[in-house]
Structure formats: structure tokens, C-alpha cells
Design an enzyme around this catalytic site. Structure first.
Site, PDB file in Angstrom:
ATOM      1  N   ARG A 133      60.661  13.663   4.274  1.00  0.00           N
ATOM      2  CA  ARG A 133      61.234  12.924   3.153  1.00  0.00           C
ATOM      3  C   ARG A 133      60.280  12.909   1.956  1.00  0.00           C
ATOM      4  O   ARG A 133      60.718  12.946   0.803  1.00  0.00           O
ATOM      5  CB  ARG A 133      61.598  11.505   3.578  1.00  0.00           C
ATOM      6  CG  ARG A 133      62.288  10.715   2.474  1.00  0.00           C
ATOM      7  CD  ARG A 133      62.786   9.371   2.936  1.00  0.00           C
ATOM      8  NE  ARG A 133      63.981   9.507   3.761  1.00  0.00           N
ATOM      9  CZ  ARG A 133      64.080   9.105   5.011  1.00  0.00           C
ATOM     10  NH1 ARG A 133      63.045   8.537   5.597  1.00  0.00           N
ATOM     11  NH2 ARG A 133      65.192   9.259   5.691  1.00  0.00           N
ATOM     12  N   ALA A 134      58.980  12.845   2.222  1.00  0.00           N
ATOM     13  CA  ALA A 134      58.015  12.809   1.116  1.00  0.00           C
ATOM     14  C   ALA A 134      58.099  14.081   0.271  1.00  0.00           C
ATOM     15  O   ALA A 134      58.041  14.025  -0.966  1.00  0.00           O
ATOM     16  CB  ALA A 134      56.602  12.632   1.667  1.00  0.00           C
TER      17      ALA A 134
END
Length: 663
Positions: A275-276
Site C-alpha cells: 500500500r505504501a
């Protein structure tokens, strides 16, 4: 309707304003978490953002804000015909910390659903926030069951309401913005990761800026409409820039070179999951669009990392948020020559990492106080006393055994002790007190069945009246107040055990964080006891107090117990439903004054008389043991465990278990 403080009048707090604007340009960035001390314009800036967002097209009369160009086929108010619709301003919906589940997701009329088969649904805040902003002030204090609902809605883009097989679904896509004061406790990791960006805010220490804070705040309070009118041109300019950036966004090119820098940065800081990487890519693209460019530069990647990674690299609640900027620059430099070449950084639209400038500081009048930060060196004791030593560092924390309060409580939802809660396994049924929230279907049918002939039932449907409805009683887990009473006297330090003791308390604090407890810390040494930390939800604040705890002097055990008893008395008045667990960390010795051991025993019996659950962590070591900690546990009517027994799994226990299975 009150006039909000103008967004462009909030000066200073560049990272906060930039993060909010980037989400206005690209809602796919995923929202903002604003961390900081009280009085730093957190809420002011968030509330001002909604006035800058473009209007949205909606289907007339739809309570769920369906887009007329692509209406939701499952909308409870549908089906809608695709076509033209009306326009309305973007909404900012506030979720109160103490909101009920029905207020968040909506309420279904169970009585009509059972008797008539009608889905009579009253929308909640998730429906109101669709295609707008959902703002949660003090988001770290939000109850776990509400956090779960937010996570589900954020992940699926829809909200589901189910009651005994009857379900309603509606779209719910929103920009999640939360503010919090870290002193009041940390945020649950699952929800923390759902925020695309995070920013740390603090009050300015410049006198001129603080003067401007007061000047602007007073001017706004005296005449909100007039103050807003003076900033109308600046607000309009930013609004137009947001619209232009949104139109440019699909044309922004994210080259392979920028993608490799993003991937390398996330790998270098060892963030979990992917997700980062995705959030950094979307943020860097939004930065370029905000600057009026169609290419992503290295400076966009760097700014995206500073906004998207700090809250994702924390491994436990005691880690300080933030990034090592030197390491970030080294990583970006290492991968700067790979992939596509960057365009001219001095070309049109440079400076994407800066929000609109203003000539003053943040607008909130209460600036708060700057939290003290250690320099990472060995903390030193203050106020030297007899035999006082410098503070010892805590040993590595470990997983502890589960300590719980016996019986069945009624406290706030958590994960420690058994309690009657709104969520958990069903244990029985009762008549509802107020609105029905959890129907016990079998008990309701059983209550209605004997009256069917008298009620003139003729068809297959069951004739149900309100008096038949039964509320399910459920048993789950509650959070407790874990009050640590720590012996910091010379008898602990002389044997160089304080490091192990601090490690044990740190482990218990980590366990308290995971189980959603409040914590407090009472220490005693020399001639008195003190409340090092009043009961709070911030376990990292307790860890910070523990780290700087000096040792030395006599052992006023009775004073420590009496001070803890007073803390519990006051806390019961504030929160009578929250049960306490007292953890006394000591070797059991008591010195100072006449008959110190007997005095400590009398103080301990006060806890037993009040029925307070207690555990004594026995820190005594050496070949000769007096067993005083065990005697103290008897006086407390509690239990005693050694430091080794506190561990959930010891190496010796694992070896024995393996040998037993092998045999």
C-alpha cells in the site's frame, strides 16, 4: 450555518495544508491523519477544506448521493435512470467518538422487516459522507467496533447493514481525515495504514507568528463573515487551482525512474505490504498536477515519502514516528540515474511541494505546548537524593501472559477481561431497553408464537408486536485500567535488576496497548510515592516516563500502595464502569518509618476490601529469598508471579514441550 475559518488564512503548517490539498486534487491518495498537540489548527484546517472542494452532481432526492452519470444499481433509493442531476456542495461529515453503530452505518427497522418484509432503512453517517469527507476528531479514541466498520467501508467502497438475514447495501466512498493528540493514545495499526498520508503538527515558537495567530483568531471571532470576505479572493484562487489540477491529473506521467525510486524507498524503510508504494505513486502524481506539471520529479517522490511513510514504518507504539531524511536522500540519489530522465526542474509549475503561501501562522489561538523530546542518550536522574542512580535502560520487551480481572464487567470494549458488550458471542436474551440493536431471533419468535391465534394470524407470516422483540445479550471483552505500582528504590537498583524490571513493565505496557487498556504509573522511592503518569490511554507516554525513571533511596512500599489506592478512588468517580487491575512490581521489601512491613500490609488490605484485582510481579533474586512479595500478594488477595513466569513462553517450557511430543 456558521462561517468556517478560511483555509488560506491558516498559515504555517505547510505539511498539513499540502496533505489536505493533495487529497482534494486526488481523493485516491487515501486521506490524511493529522497528529499533534492541542491548539495547532488541526480541526480548523480540516473544516476549512470542504469549502474549497468542487460541487458534486447528485440524483435529485437520493439520500445516498448517487452520481447521475453512473448511479449505483444497488442504491436503496433506486433504481435511478442515468441522466442529468442537480449540484450540491461537497460535504464534510463529522463522526463523533461516542457515536453508536446505528448512527454510523444506519438503522434498519427490524419490526417492519420481520412482520412486513419491508426494508425501512434510515441512512447513517457513511451514507452522508459518500463522495465527500468523513472527519473523525480524536480518531485514536474511536471504539474498536466503529474502527472495524470504517475499515470495511474504506476497503470495499460500500457499507453493509445486516440484521438477522435482512441486509441493505449502499455505496460509501469518502475521503477519510482524522486528527489526534498522541498524548491520548496511539491508533490501531489496521486503521493507521488506511490513512494515505500523515503529518505531524506543532505550534510555532516564533513570537511574531504567535502574535499573528492571536490577531487573526480574534478578528475572525469578532466578525466571521467579514473576516472570510477579506480572504474570498485567495479562497477562489485555490479552488480554481484544485479544479485545474484535477483536470491535469490524468495527463501526469509517472516514469519508470520515479517508480523505481518509490519502490527502492519503500524497501529501504522496510514498510509492510504494497500500500505504501501505491500511495507514494498517487501522491507524487498529485504533487506534479498541483504544480501544473505533467511529469513526476524526484522532488515529488521525496515529498511523497515524507507524507506517506512515517506512520507505516512504526513497529510498535513506542517507536517514534518520522523518517531518517539522510537515508531517504541517499536512497533517492542511488536510484536517480535509472529509468526516465527528469524534465527541467526549473520549467513551468515548479515547487509542487508547497501549498499557497500566507503571511501569518496557524489560525488556532491555543498554541499548546511543545512536547519534550529526548536526545537519544542515556537519561539522567533529576533531583539527586540519597543513593540515587541514573536511570537504567529497559531490556527488550517480550510477550507476557494474559492478566485479567475476574468476573464479568460492563466497561468499554477492549480485549482483556470478560464483559457484557454489544459485540461478542450471544449468551441470552432480554427485553430491549430503548432502541433494539441486536435482535435475538429465536427468543423473539418464541415470545410471539403463543399469541398468533389471538392476533388473528391467517397467512404464513408471523404477527410480531413490539412487546415480542428480544435484545440479544452478548459477552465479549473489555478494556481495563492497568495501574502499575513500581518500586524504584535502592533495593531494586543495588542488584542491577532495574533493566529487567523496566523490560517487564514495558512488555506489560505493550500488552495493555494491544488490549485497549488505560494505564497509569505510580512509583515509590526515598521517602514518598508519586503519580508518574495519571490514568491515560497513551501507553507510549507511560513508556517514556518509565525510561527516565531513576532509582535509589529507601523503600516506602506503604506510601506507594496508598497513593495507588487514591488514584483508583478518583478514577472510579470519573469512570465507574471501568474495572482496575493493579500490577505491583517489587521485591516486597519495605523500609523507612516504624513497622514498614506491617504498614504496607494494612495498605494492601484496602485493595482486598474494595475487591480490586491485583498481581504482584516478584523481582526478588539471589540464592536467599525472603518471599516478601508473595506475602504482599496474600494481603492484596491477588496473585504473585516472578519475572520468568511473566513470560508467555519460556525457552525451557518450549524444550520440555518438544521433548514430550517427541517421546
Amino acid at each position: 450555518m456558521s462561517t468556517p475559518f478560511p483555509f488560506t488564512a491558516v498559515v504555517g503548517q505547510e505539511d498539513l495544508r499540502l496533505a489536505l490539498l493533495l487529497n482534494a486534487v486526488s481523493p485516491a491518495v487515501g486521506g490524511v491523519l493529522v497528529r499533534g498537540e492541542k491548539g495547532t489548527a488541526k480541526s480548523t484546517a480540516v473544516r476549512a477544506l470542504s469549502a474549497l472542494l468542487p460541487e458534486v452532481a447528485v440524483v435529485p432526492g437520493c439520500r445516498f448521493s448517487c452520481d447521475p452519470a453512473a448511479p449505483d444499481p444497488s442504491c436503496p433509493d433506486g433504481p435511478h435512470e442515468a441522466g442529468s442531476g442537480g449540484m450540491r456542495p461537497s460535504r464534510m461529515v463529522e463522526l463523533p467518538v461516542g457515536a453508536s453503530e446505528d448512527r454510523l452505518v444506519g438503522a434498519l427497522d427490524i419490526e417492519r422487516a420481520l412482520a412486513e418484509g419491508v426494508k425501512a432503512f434510515e441512512p447513517g453517517l457513511l451514507a452522508d459522507a459518500h463522495r465527500g469527507i468523513l472527519y473523525v476528531d480524536e480518531v485514536n479514541l474511536l471504539h474498536d467496533h466503529l474502527v472495524d466498520l470504517l475499515l470495511d467501508a474504506a476497503a470495499m467502497g460500500a457499507s453493509y447493514v445486516e440484521r438477522e438475514g435482512v441486509s441493505v447495501r449502499h455505496a460509501s466512498k469518502f475521503l477519510l481525515v482524522g486528527t489526534m493528540n498522541p498524548e491520548e493514545g496511539e491508533l490501531r495499526p489496521q486503521l493507521l495504514d488506511r490513512f494515505g498520508l500523515t503529518v505531524e503538527v506543532a505550534a510555532s515558537r516564533e513570537p511574531d507568528q504567535r502574535v499573528e495567530v492571536v490577531r487573526r483568531r480574534l478578528a475572525y471571532d469578532d466578525d466571521p463573515a467579514g473576516f472570510a470576505a477579506r480572504w474570498a479572493d485567495e479562497e477562489s484562487a485555490v479552488r480554481q487551482r484544485i479544479v485545474a489540477a484535477r483536470e491535469l491529473l490524468p495527463s501526469v506521467r509517472l516514469g519508470d525512474g520515479a517508480l523505481r525510486q518509490i519502490a527502492a524507498t519503500c524497501a529501504a524503510f522496510e514498510v509492510d505490504g504494497m500500500r505504501a508504494d501505491i500511495v507514494m505513486a498517487r501522491t507524487a502524481t498529485a504533487l506534479a498536477a498541483w504544480a501544473g506539471r505533467t511529469d513526476v520529479l524526484a522532488e515529488d517522490v521525496r515529498q511523497a515519502a515524507l507524507l506517506a511513510l512515517p506512520h507505516r514504518r512504526r513497529r510498535n507504539p513506542f517507536d517514534a514516528p518520522g523518517l531518517d531524511e539522510d537515508k531517504l536522500d541517499e536512497t533517492l540519489e542511488e536510484f536517480s540515474g535509472e529509468g526516465d530522465e527528469d524534465p527541467d526542474p526549473d520549467g513551468p509549475g515548479g515547487g509542487g511541494g508547497q501549498p499557497p503561501s500566507s503571511d501569518g501562522p496557524q489560525a488556532d489561538g491555543d498554541s499548546g505546548a511543545q512536547p519534550e523530546a529526548g536526545d537519544g542518550g542515556e537519561p539522567q536522574a533529576s533531583g539527586a537524593g540519597s543513593g540515587e542512580q541514573s536511570a537504567a535502560r529497559a531490556s527488550e520487551p517480550f510477550r507476557t501472559k494474559v492478566l485479567s480481572v475476574p468476573g464479568l464487567g460492563d466497561g468499554a470494549a477492549g480485549r482483556r477481561s470478560r464483559a457484557r458488550t454489544e459485540h461478542g458471542r450471544t449468551t441470552g436474551a432480554r427485553r430491549p431497553q430503548g432502541a433494539l440493536t441486536k435482535l435475538h431471533l429465536a427468543a423473539t419468535v418464541q415470545a410471539a408464537a403463543p399469541h398468533q391465534r389471538a392476533r388473528g394470524r391467517t397467512g404464513r407470516g408471523l404477527v410480531v408486536r413490539r412487546d415480542d422483540l428480544r435484545q440479544a445479550t452478548r459477552e465479549g471483552r473489555e478494556g481495563n485500567l492497568v495501574l502499575f505500582v513500581v518500586d524504584a528504590s535502592g533495593s531494586m537498583a543495588a542488584r542491577q535488576r532495574m533493566s529487567a524490571v523496566k523490560g517487564a513493565v514495558l512488555s506489560l505496557l505493550l500488552d495493555a496497548y494491544q488490549r485497549r487498556d488505560k494505564v497509569g504509573l505510580v512509583t515509590f522511592r526515598g521517602s514518598a510515592a508519586e503519580v508518574a503518569l495519571p490514568p491515560t490511554s497513551s501507553v507510549d507516554a507511560a513508556a517514556a516516563r518509565l525510561e527516565t525513571l531513576p532509582t535509589g533511596g529507601r523503600t516506602p512500599l506503604a506510601a506507594g500502595l496508598l497513593r495507588a489506592h487514591e488514584v483508583l478512588r478518583v478514577e472510579r468517580l470519573r469512570d465507574p464502569a471501568r474495572r482496575a487491575l493493579v500490577v505491583v512490581v517489587t521485591d516486597g521489601r519495605a523500609t523507612g518509618g516504624p513497622e514498614p512491613v506491617a504498614l504496607a500490609g494494612r495498605a494492601a488490605r484496602l485493595f482486598a476490601a474494595d475487591g480490586v484485582a491485583s498481581v504482584v510481579v516478584d523481582c526478588e533474586s539471589g540464592p536467599v529469598r525472603l518471599g516478601l512479595a508473595g506475602q504482599l500478594a496474600v494481603e492484596l488477595d491477588g496473585t504473585a508471579v516472578t519475572l520468568d513466569e511473566l513470560r508467555a513462553d519460556s525457552i525451557a517450557g518450549l524444550v520440555k514441550d518438544v521433548q514430550r511430543r517427541a517421546a
